[in-house]
Design a protein around this motif. Sequence first.
Motif, PDB file in Angstrom:
ATOM      1  N   UNK A 131       0.832  -1.206   0.000  1.00 22.11           N
ATOM      2  CA  UNK A 131       0.000   0.000   0.000  1.00 22.11           C
ATOM      3  C   UNK A 131       0.865   1.254   0.000  1.00 22.11           C
ATOM      4  N   UNK A 132       1.766   1.325  -0.952  1.00 22.27           N
ATOM      5  CA  UNK A 132       2.738   2.410  -0.975  1.00 22.27           C
ATOM      6  C   UNK A 132       2.106   3.783  -1.200  1.00 22.27           C
ATOM      7  N   UNK A 133       1.029   3.872  -1.958  1.00 19.71           N
ATOM      8  CA  UNK A 133       0.462   5.174  -2.293  1.00 19.71           C
ATOM      9  C   UNK A 133      -1.003   5.233  -1.870  1.00 19.71           C
ATOM     10  N   UNK A 134      -1.233   5.591  -0.615  1.00 16.12           N
ATOM     11  CA  UNK A 134      -2.600   5.677  -0.103  1.00 16.12           C
ATOM     12  C   UNK A 134      -3.364   6.815  -0.763  1.00 16.12           C
ATOM     13  N   UNK A 135      -2.669   7.854  -1.169  1.00 10.40           N
ATOM     14  CA  UNK A 135      -3.311   8.948  -1.868  1.00 10.40           C
ATOM     15  C   UNK A 135      -3.945   8.490  -3.165  1.00 10.40           C
TER      16      UNK A 135
END
Length: 156
Positions: A30-34
């Motif tokens: 889940x590296x980029x929650x944005x």
Amino acid sequence: MTGETTPGQVAWIDTALWPGRLGLSPDQELADLGRLARQGVNVLALLIGPHEGERWDLPEVHALTVIACPIQGQAGLHGPGPFTSFLEELMEHLLDGRAVVVHGCGEPGWAGLSAVCLLIQAGMPPEQAVTRVRAACPGAIGTTAHEQFVDDFAAR
């Protein structure tokens, strides 16, 4: 999105069982929650192992409501307790029209099992629920133990 996913893309499960949308996060980290928030995700549902909890302390991340369920191996998914409460909370969000993405941090298969259980809880037959989840995320429910878990959940 169904079938194979690219990094950061949600694997949405095709269903009209509730007004919301249910998806799985194919990203192990889940590296980029944005990016999830930009895809319309409202709720990030995390199944966390015993050493993952400190990573997800915040109630909201990138405007996502984060709901965590601590799991101690697959045995932690059975019976009443945190997993049952977790599913009930996710169902409320789905019925309220929110987009929910499930992510299993601790062990492969937890997110898919959760999605199948939500579909079964909403009235879908177990075999159809497994097929729907596998269509969205190939390889989900990939072991005999996962299939047995689904059978046990449906029989309760």
